[in-house]
Design a protein around this motif. Sequence first.
Motif, mmCIF file in Angstrom:
data_model
loop_
_atom_site.group_PDB
_atom_site.id
_atom_site.type_symbol
_atom_site.label_atom_id
_atom_site.label_comp_id
_atom_site.label_asym_id
_atom_site.label_seq_id
_atom_site.Cartn_x
_atom_site.Cartn_y
_atom_site.Cartn_z
ATOM 1 N N SER A 13 1.095 -1.601 0.120
ATOM 2 C CA SER A 13 -0.331 -0.034 0.134
ATOM 3 C C SER A 13 0.729 1.431 -0.256
ATOM 4 O O SER A 13 1.935 1.088 0.799
ATOM 5 C CB SER A 13 -0.443 -0.421 1.526
ATOM 6 O OG SER A 13 -1.604 -1.092 1.604
ATOM 7 N N ARG B 239 -7.729 -6.677 6.818
ATOM 8 C CA ARG B 239 -7.272 -5.744 7.677
ATOM 9 C C ARG B 239 -6.039 -4.826 6.904
ATOM 10 O O ARG B 239 -4.958 -5.134 6.309
ATOM 11 C CB ARG B 239 -6.016 -6.363 8.459
ATOM 12 C CG ARG B 239 -7.339 -7.235 9.729
ATOM 13 C CD ARG B 239 -6.655 -8.433 10.816
ATOM 14 N NE ARG B 239 -7.059 -8.799 11.614
ATOM 15 C CZ ARG B 239 -7.066 -9.824 11.712
ATOM 16 N NH1 ARG B 239 -6.053 -10.546 11.886
ATOM 17 N NH2 ARG B 239 -7.306 -10.443 12.588
ATOM 18 N N TRP B 240 -6.302 -3.816 7.742
ATOM 19 C CA TRP B 240 -6.157 -3.030 6.156
ATOM 20 C C TRP B 240 -4.452 -2.373 6.961
ATOM 21 O O TRP B 240 -3.466 -2.142 5.812
ATOM 22 C CB TRP B 240 -6.389 -1.360 6.108
ATOM 23 C CG TRP B 240 -6.329 -0.869 7.559
ATOM 24 C CD1 TRP B 240 -7.310 -0.605 8.793
ATOM 25 C CD2 TRP B 240 -4.951 -0.074 8.502
ATOM 26 N NE1 TRP B 240 -6.720 0.169 9.805
ATOM 27 C CE2 TRP B 240 -5.822 0.255 9.669
ATOM 28 C CE3 TRP B 240 -4.398 1.122 7.708
ATOM 29 C CZ2 TRP B 240 -4.727 0.509 10.385
ATOM 30 C CZ3 TRP B 240 -3.146 1.122 8.293
ATOM 31 C CH2 TRP B 240 -3.539 2.135 10.319
ATOM 32 N N TRP B 241 -4.202 -2.988 8.641
ATOM 33 C CA TRP B 241 -2.724 -2.073 8.631
ATOM 34 C C TRP B 241 -1.266 -2.890 7.603
ATOM 35 O O TRP B 241 -0.505 -3.758 8.790
ATOM 36 C CB TRP B 241 -2.359 -2.352 10.049
ATOM 37 C CG TRP B 241 -3.023 -3.580 10.841
ATOM 38 C CD1 TRP B 241 -4.592 -3.083 11.215
ATOM 39 C CD2 TRP B 241 -2.686 -4.676 11.337
ATOM 40 N NE1 TRP B 241 -5.383 -4.330 11.635
ATOM 41 C CE2 TRP B 241 -4.325 -5.459 12.161
ATOM 42 C CE3 TRP B 241 -1.856 -4.960 11.501
ATOM 43 C CZ2 TRP B 241 -4.057 -6.289 12.490
ATOM 44 C CZ3 TRP B 241 -1.715 -6.814 11.979
ATOM 45 C CH2 TRP B 241 -2.701 -7.253 12.625
ATOM 46 N N ARG C 214 -10.518 -8.848 1.104
ATOM 47 C CA ARG C 214 -10.579 -7.661 0.266
ATOM 48 C C ARG C 214 -10.675 -7.386 -1.251
ATOM 49 O O ARG C 214 -9.380 -7.739 -1.311
ATOM 50 C CB ARG C 214 -10.434 -6.494 0.937
ATOM 51 C CG ARG C 214 -9.903 -4.737 0.040
ATOM 52 C CD ARG C 214 -9.467 -3.930 1.487
ATOM 53 N NE ARG C 214 -9.899 -3.261 1.031
ATOM 54 C CZ ARG C 214 -9.295 -2.327 0.090
ATOM 55 N NH1 ARG C 214 -8.692 -2.664 -0.789
ATOM 56 N NH2 ARG C 214 -9.130 -0.510 -0.222
#
Lengths: 75, 645
Positions: B47, B600-602, B640
């Motif tokens: 990301s 989980r974005w992290w 996701r």
Amino acid sequence: MSERLLTYLYQYGVGGLVFFGSLLLLWRRGMLGGQSAERRRWVLLLLLGMVAYAAVQGVLQFVGPLYDLDLGGVW
Amino acid sequence: MNGATLGTNLDYVVIGLYFVAVMGFGSLFGRHSRSTRDFFFAGQRFSWWLVGLSMVATLVGSYSFIKYSAMGYRHGISSSLSYLNDWVWMPLFMFGWLPIIYFARIRSIPEYFERRFDRRTRVAATVILLLYMLGYIGINFYTLGVALNRVIGWDVFPTAAVIAVGTAIYVTAGGQTAVIMTDLLQGFLLLAVGFAVLILGFIALGDGQVGPGVEVFWNELSPVQRQALPRFNSPPSFNFVGIFWQDGFANSVFFYFLNQGVIMRFLAVRSVREGRKAAGFTVLLLVPLAAIAVSAGGWLGPAMVQTGLVPADTSSKDIFVAVAHVLTKPGVFGLILAALCAALMSSADSLINAVSAVFVNDIYQPFFRQKATDAHYLRVARVTSMAAALVGIALVPLFMSFESIYRAHGAFTAAVTPAMVVVVLFGFLWKRFTPAAAFWTLVGGTVASAASFVWPQLITPFAHGTAMEGGALKTYSYIRALYGLSVSTAIGLVVTMFSRPRDAASVVGLVVGTLTEAMTRFKGSPPNETTGRPVTLVASVLPAEKDTGMKGDDDWWLPDPEDPTGGHRRPVRPSVRLPADALQTLAAEPGDLLFVSHPRWWYGGLRGAHALAGEPSDKEALVPADLAGQMRVESGARIRVEKIL
């Protein structure tokens, strides 16, 4: 022309030529992204970034040297 | 200052623990490097925020705290100028260069030079970049060894050697993923230490209060020291016009467009859009923070000398350590020293990985083994990483014995940078720019810049009134860049007029204005740029026998027969089948490129991979077992999905 003004104009004159010349070139070659809304957002961000740098450096260049700091007991 | 008196045993323990922690943390990511695409580009899965934050550590070299604090002490706020003139290049980087190298699947800068120009230009660029990077690895080790020697009296060579070996171990194990993850950690430490020094300095100056401390700090700076920009053309050792052309033009373009380590970092993102965000985040927010962090010790210097906190006879190159030592307690001072180590390791790890990429991609594969398995190239990459670190260590005693070699590397960099910058800018902006012009600009521009070290009067017409003084290799040290850029531009223009450009088809995707074709080649079908929204779905993992066939990236090295520019094949990608309504939300069609990841974005994409959209499924997301393995999810877990192209 004062030396402070000369350096600032040089920074944002020559730097501005690169920045705006790049935007113009990329726009004419269709490289500024696909969707128009996204393109507008990116161009806006790039312009705001340029303004932010120019503003911060402008304040330090022209206002900073003239005034001592008096926070009046804040903090 | 007698450096050997600073630091306590507790500080040394803190440094040691930090070093071991970073090495262990980096090595943890070895399991994420199963292919060369993982090793060099972290699987192109990360990301924007992770890449951006890790860039801070790459921006800050081992010498940065010492160098910029020294500048800040002597010249004040304008020491930040070197960091603060990158934004003007961001339109070209974000919308010109980044999409070109990403969609053309460029792996190294020299590879671009061959595909855009010819082989001899690639060879010249390979030699230049390897000399630059290997020397720079050695310089990083050497400067940190010198810094620690001055502060705590440790011998230069053993200190440099231990840190080099530790860095090489985690880079060899984890490749680009380890570089990014450790640099993330180290970037936080660097910023935290810089800002801790600044705030502790305010508190010390204000007798326990921040506000009065800020006033003392500011009011003790002279008017010139408060300016954002230094004086126009004097002194010769630090003036605006020279820094503008050297750092703002030549070095900024070299850093973002030609620094192999930086390029690999931006190619580690999951999409060009993420790369743009990473670049904007880095230059708009993180670079100014880094500029403050590395200069803070020096900016505090005048006030701390004036108030007697630091001895008046402290030299500028000692000011950072002197200020930090006064402000911190045992243990905390160890963290400051750990930050110096962090600055070194985070620059060296990128360079080691970059040297490995250039060696494998531009020397080993084209000249020794053109068709080998990916596993073979991965082994070579790991061995090269170790070798690069060893060469860096071997250079340390050389730099210690012969300062002229250390300076010669700086002169070499100054000589080659303008020519490389002109070639890359003309290369992707000007379709008519010819291979002959590229080669002769590289050679002629470098020779002309080198000649200016012998005859500095050549620079005088470009000097903007800067005085011609400074001694061997230092005369006109900053403004030389303008001379080099001008001469290189002239050579490029003249040779282009008298030579033949490549035919238009062979540069499609390598110059601006050919983005759609480049995206089509990258994806394998026309791009779908309709805006959609990411979706989160329940996954149903397909049994291995129904796998869609992600067999690794063995074909990744071979030429793509459909690519007239000589590009490599697309990596093999699995297909996922999504419900029709999910495809509608994504604005995706079957065949579109997706990114599927742990929700989980992290994780920042660490647990994710690219996939192609398959035919619509009935209800759940049907995920091949190998892809689910990469995300470490099982049936029933949520995933996701976002559309890339």
